[in-house]
Design a protein around this motif. Sequence first.
Motif, PDB file in Angstrom:
ATOM      1  N   SER A  14      -7.157   3.400 -30.028  1.00 46.39           N
ATOM      2  CA  SER A  14      -7.624   2.584 -28.903  1.00 46.39           C
ATOM      3  C   SER A  14      -7.422   3.331 -27.589  1.00 46.39           C
ATOM      4  O   SER A  14      -6.685   4.321 -27.522  1.00 46.39           O
ATOM      5  CB  SER A  14      -6.877   1.245 -28.848  1.00 46.39           C
ATOM      6  OG  SER A  14      -5.497   1.459 -28.578  1.00 46.39           O
ATOM      7  N   ARG A  18      -8.269   7.210 -28.002  1.00 41.09           N
ATOM      8  CA  ARG A  18      -9.528   7.064 -28.746  1.00 41.09           C
ATOM      9  C   ARG A  18     -10.637   7.880 -28.103  1.00 41.09           C
ATOM     10  O   ARG A  18     -11.361   8.623 -28.785  1.00 41.09           O
ATOM     11  CB  ARG A  18      -9.896   5.585 -28.806  1.00 41.09           C
ATOM     12  CG  ARG A  18     -11.239   5.251 -29.423  1.00 41.09           C
ATOM     13  CD  ARG A  18     -11.450   3.744 -29.410  1.00 41.09           C
ATOM     14  NE  ARG A  18     -12.721   3.341 -29.981  1.00 41.09           N
ATOM     15  CZ  ARG A  18     -13.101   2.060 -30.117  1.00 41.09           C
ATOM     16  NH1 ARG A  18     -12.290   1.083 -29.722  1.00 41.09           N
ATOM     17  NH2 ARG A  18     -14.286   1.781 -30.644  1.00 41.09           N
ATOM     18  N   VAL A  45     -12.324   2.087 -36.355  1.00 36.76           N
ATOM     19  CA  VAL A  45     -12.709   2.681 -35.072  1.00 36.76           C
ATOM     20  C   VAL A  45     -13.457   3.983 -35.286  1.00 36.76           C
ATOM     21  O   VAL A  45     -14.473   4.262 -34.627  1.00 36.76           O
ATOM     22  CB  VAL A  45     -11.454   2.910 -34.189  1.00 36.76           C
ATOM     23  CG1 VAL A  45     -11.789   3.801 -32.995  1.00 36.76           C
ATOM     24  CG2 VAL A  45     -10.877   1.581 -33.725  1.00 36.76           C
ATOM     25  N   PRO A 229      -6.463  -1.334 -23.265  1.00 36.81           N
ATOM     26  CA  PRO A 229      -5.599  -2.219 -24.066  1.00 36.81           C
ATOM     27  C   PRO A 229      -4.126  -2.107 -23.676  1.00 36.81           C
ATOM     28  O   PRO A 229      -3.311  -2.905 -24.148  1.00 36.81           O
ATOM     29  CB  PRO A 229      -5.832  -1.723 -25.506  1.00 36.81           C
ATOM     30  CG  PRO A 229      -7.166  -1.068 -25.475  1.00 36.81           C
ATOM     31  CD  PRO A 229      -7.274  -0.457 -24.119  1.00 36.81           C
TER      32      PRO A 229
END
Length: 527
Positions: A14, A18, A45, A229
């Motif tokens: 994330s 990511r 993902v 996040p």
Amino acid sequence: FGDKKLVVITGTSSGLGRKTALSLLRTKEYHVIGAVRDIDKMEAVAEVDGFDPDHFTPMQCELNDFSSVKDFCQRVHEFRLGKPIDRLICNAGVYQPSLPYPKWSADNHEQTMQINYLSHFLMISELMPCMFDASDPRITVVGSVTGNDNTVGGGGVYPIADLHELDGLKAGFNNPIAMADGYSFDGAKAYKDSKLCLMMLANTLHAKYHKLTGISFSSLYPGCIAESPLFREKRAWFRQYFPVFMRFITGGFVGEEEAGQRLFQVAHDPRCRKSGVYWGWNGGPREGRGTEALEKGGQISGGGGAGGGWDSLFENDQSAKVLDMDLAMDLFKYSQEITQTEWPDLKQVTSPCPTLKVVSAVSKYMIAKEEMKRMQDVRPGFNADGTPIVLSELAPKKVGTVKKTALVADRLVMKVWKHTVGRVKRFLGRRVLGQIPDTALEGSYHPTTAGKAANKNLKAPPLEVVNGDDAPSSVVVNGAAKKEGQTLLEQEIADVVFSSDEIAEPEPTEEVISTPQEETAELPAFS
């Protein structure tokens, strides 16, 4: 993974990690190992983002648990098959500012500090030796403006990152100790302190290992990723309005995509080979807001936020706290004790030339011999308990059995040396080098005695500076020793070089360095 460069990056499922992994894979130059807590999430993902499965390998790593970190590093060792690691990017982190109480890791440490800093400290110690043979090895940690208090974001918003005297880490940092400084818990400060620790660690590793290993150590602030996040534990209203505030009011907003490109740049750009740097980008507004900011969606030029592109990279300033190397070395020591890590004890690389190896071995022996002679008699300056002593209190040091054996062996070797090479050496030394100039002997602010006399007469008599004919017999006037030392030089050359008799050495004498006559004054005797 063939000829691809090997990259290890934490937190690739994330946010910043990511997008950074995706940027690395797009170049087709890297094989990326993603350290993640949830393998199932990472696989989902990777499928959505189109990660190349041939060049991306997810591995489970729970930063809340030191044993999991060690297991991850072991799997990396097995996976790389002897190929060096080219990049290590410490990215993963948590931010828990709303917690009214600390949460503890599997190792009974406060979670924010362990996940963000201590586990990365452990990981670097485990993987750094695998980078020694890489052509351009780099270790990068993600810092933050909040850990750098020379900015508005870091020094103008409470709480401020401050490790104080590291009392919490020094005490072991186990439950109930939740903060590095040993005081009461504050979730926002725990995050800021962890980022300060990471940036200090990058500087410490640069100082300790860069020149010896060639590894580049750096930190960076990619900008405020307001939609990341990272803020998932903030309240809903904050997550909704904070990106708007950062985009149109402060201008510090940076999207995940651009932030990922910035972290990728530090890992990829040849300019970022430089070690010991805190990287930043000249993007985003701090002034000139208003209509232009609205028209460009917040993407206008300035310092700190989005925009600016690849060439806006610059070496950012670090605060006095980040640059405090004394505190940084203490931080390294306490972190090592908490994580039970072993770091490489590296020495300067020596030449493989056989001749230089022989010369080095001889030099090492001679140096050790002279040092042993210097240390066997006296230890000027201190008693065994560490208290300062005066010259008249000096006493011989006890020589151990090992040193006695070494001294006996040394005498046998030196006896042969003295009657061969030593004769020529001493003769040439006197003829070519001459006597020590008076200027080298003068300038002491306190009375001195000649080295041999100090060692032979361990209790030196009270000394005073005198002139000329008034000198008592126990004090040698400046220059007298020089005349006595020239006695040997008047012997025949043949006697010096070829005589079978041992060369007589001049009797050791005491020498007092006197000041010029017009400035000479009687000094008090040593007590």
